[in-house]
Every structure is written in C-alpha cells, then in structure tokens.
Design an enzyme around this catalytic site. Structure first.
Site, PDB file in Angstrom:
ATOM      1  N   GLY A   1      -8.576   9.399   8.540  1.00  0.00           N
ATOM      2  CA  GLY A   1      -8.743   9.699  10.379  1.00  0.00           C
ATOM      3  C   GLY A   1      -9.778  10.672  10.314  1.00  0.00           C
TER       4      GLY A   1
ATOM      5  CE  LYS B   1      -3.453   2.431   2.422  1.00  0.00           C
ATOM      6  NZ  LYS B   1      -3.650   2.962   4.343  1.00  0.00           N
TER       7      LYS B   1
ATOM      8  CB  ALA C   1      -7.978   7.965   3.252  1.00  0.00           C
TER       9      ALA C   1
ATOM     10  CG  ASN D   1      -6.936   1.958  11.148  1.00  0.00           C
ATOM     11  OD1 ASN D   1      -7.596   1.150  12.241  1.00  0.00           O
ATOM     12  ND2 ASN D   1      -5.528   1.312  10.933  1.00  0.00           N
ATOM     13  CB  THR D   2      -9.754   5.949  12.249  1.00  0.00           C
ATOM     14  OG1 THR D   2      -8.324   6.180  12.138  1.00  0.00           O
ATOM     15  CG2 THR D   2      -9.672   6.804  13.820  1.00  0.00           C
TER      16      THR D   2
END
EC number: 2.8.1.10
Lengths: 65, 257
Positions: free
Chosen positions: B157, B96, B184, B206-207
């Site tokens: 994020g 990535k 993202a 993720n976040t």
C-alpha cells in the site's frame, strides 16, 4: 450452551455445528467453519457436536488484496 | 503464456479486489484490465454470510481465477487454518500465503512463511508466497515446495515503487525458471513497467488501482505498461553507457568548408 462465535460470547441451544448455522441464520455453500482452531468441513457439520465454551469461527468471502 | 501451477495465463496483471469505490467499479476494472486472476479474502461476517455470498457470486460471474489470501495472519497456525478455510470456500488449491511479521511495514515473517508453506504444500496447496527479495528465503520457499515466488518491491500500500532494483535483478538471475510476481509496493504504471523490464513474469496490484482517481482507467494503464515492459524485456534493451554514440552515420557526410 455458551459459545464464542466470531469472538463474541453467545448462548445458543444448538448441539451441532449445522444447527448453530441455522440458528444464526447463516445460509449458502460459501461458508467456512472452524471449531477451536480446527477446520470443520461442510460435510462434517451435521455430525460435529458442540461443547460448552467452544470457539467457533464462521468466515465468508470478502474483498482482498 | 504464464504457467502458474499448470494453469496457462495470458494476462500478466493480477488484481486485488479490496478498497474500490463500488462493486460496479471493481467489476469494470477487472473486465477492462483483462486480468485473469483476482485476489480475495475471508472474513467474519454477521449478516448470515449473505454479503460474502453476493461478493463471491459477482467474482464467479467474471470467470477469472480466484487467488485467496491469508492477509493479516501473524503466525503459522493462523495462516494454515485460514488457508484451509479458504480452500473450503473458494474450492481452489491456490493460496496467496501472507504471514505478517511487522505491524508498521507489513513485512513478511519469512521464518513462519517458510514453515507454513511447507505444511501447506504437504497438504496439496499450490502456494503463492508473499515474501521479501531475500535470495536465501526464496531458496527455502522453493525447497518447501513453492513453484511461484511473490517478492515485495516496497511495503504493502506504500506506492513507493521498486526500492531495491539490484535485489530484484539478482532474484531474476537466480531463479530463471520460477515464475516471479512482484507483489506489494507498486504505485504507478512506470513502476510496473520497470519490474517487467527486469524480466519479472507478472505484477500483483491492488491499492494503486483501487485508490486511483479513476480506477478503471488506471487498471487499463497498468495493463498497457505491463505489456510494454514485458515486450521490451523480450526485445532486449541497450545497456547505458557514459559517452555519446552518434545515431546518424558519419560516413557520407557532406563537407562544406
């Protein structure tokens, strides 16, 4: 010999990259090493001779996104 | 099935491994989400590599594909070296590729990204580029040998959700055969569903999961939303219109007056 290891100046007696990893107590087959911005493959660490002021990066797996 | 560089992937959720409350919660989130691809990183570690080794053993035990990242890299040479070190550690050609151009927004430096992608594909890497939603950059990345694109939908994020739906729609239309993974900016399952309804192939999170009150439940919620969005895209949705259309037939209606 003076080396910059992961950004920190250290004085180490090792002459090869393998000896350096042993001296620093690194273990395992999941490490990646670079010297002066160039990757050194794990199979080349025994022969890779270190020089004064070499910049060494030792990286390991970490959480990431 | 989603084809990523020849690997057939059933789950359309890719999960990052950072910032979970504990390794146990991370493991449970991965398992319950049914994700088949997790992202990981490389960092300096002074504990003789043993912390990294324990983390890597945990990920390997889950039997998922590992997608290493170059997070935090700000230039071509740094990103290329990090990718090579990641291949050495994780024994995968997948990378990535992140080359950050702006500290505040973590927006990709798309010029350096294209250059790094060209170098890495030339060395046999299978590059997953974290990019903007710019079509010309996307074309350059394809020219550079990328077979997957990972546009942001908002800053990393931020949890802001899709900020430019028309750009994402254009990207889908221009690259009908390229796997497109939104990377993202997703904050909630409805955001993920929106991009899946647009026809995107997958979502990387993720976040939004790691930072949730209950990351395991949130991972499951995202998995459901992504599946629903994908199914809706395949089923074909109505286009909105200005005027009402009666859903009940008028013919045969009783006349009482």
């Amino acid at each position: 010999m003076q080396l910059i290891i992961n950004g920190e100046a250290q004085t180490i007696a090792a002459t090869t990259l393998s000896q350096l990893l042993a001296a620093l107590d690194y273990e395992g087959d999941w490490l990646a090493t670079a010297v002066n911005g160039e990757l050194v493959h794990r199979e080349d660490r025994n022969e890779h001779m270190l020089s004064d002021n070499d910049r060494i990066e030792i990286l390991t797996p970490m959480q990431g996104g | 099935m989603l084809d990523l560089y020849g690997s057939q992937i059933a789950s359309r959720l890719l999960l990052g491994t950072a910032r979970y409350p504990s390794p146990a919660i991370l493991t449970e989130a991965i398992t319950r989400s049914k994700t088949e691809i997790v992202t990981v990183s490389l960092r300096r570690e002074m504990a003789g590599g043993r912390n990294g080794g324990a983390f890597f053993d945990m990920i390997r035990a889950l039997g998922v594909h590992v997608l290493p990242n170059t997070a935090g890299c700000h230039g071509v040479s740094e990103a290329v070296l990090t990718a090579k070190m990641a291949r050495e550690v994780f024994r995968t050609d997948w990378i990535k590729l992140e080359v950050i151009g702006n500290h505040d927004t973590l927006q990709p430096d798309v010029f350096a990204l294209v250059e790094a992608a060209r170098i890495l594909t030339g060395e046999g890497f299978q590059v997953f580029p974290y990019t903007t939603d710019d079509l010309v950059v996307a074309e350059r990345l394809i020219d550079a040998g990328c077979r997957v694109l990972m546009p942001w939908c908002a800053p990393i994020g931020s949890a802001a959700g899709p900020q430019n739906l028309s750009a994402l729609r254009s990207m889908r239309a221009h690259f009908p055969d390229v796997p497109l993974i939104v990377d993202a900016g997703i904050g909630r399952p409805s955001h993920a569903m929106i991009v899946m309804e647009l026809g995107f192939d997958a979502v990387l999170l993720n976040t939004a999961v790691a930072g949730a009150g209950d990351p395991v439940a949130m991972a499951e919620a995202f998995a459901g939303a992504i599946d629903a969005g994908r199914q809706a895209f395949g089923a074909g949705m109505l286009e909105p219109r200005d005027m009402a259309v009666p859903s009940t037939p008028v013919i045969g209606k009783a006349v009482f007056a």
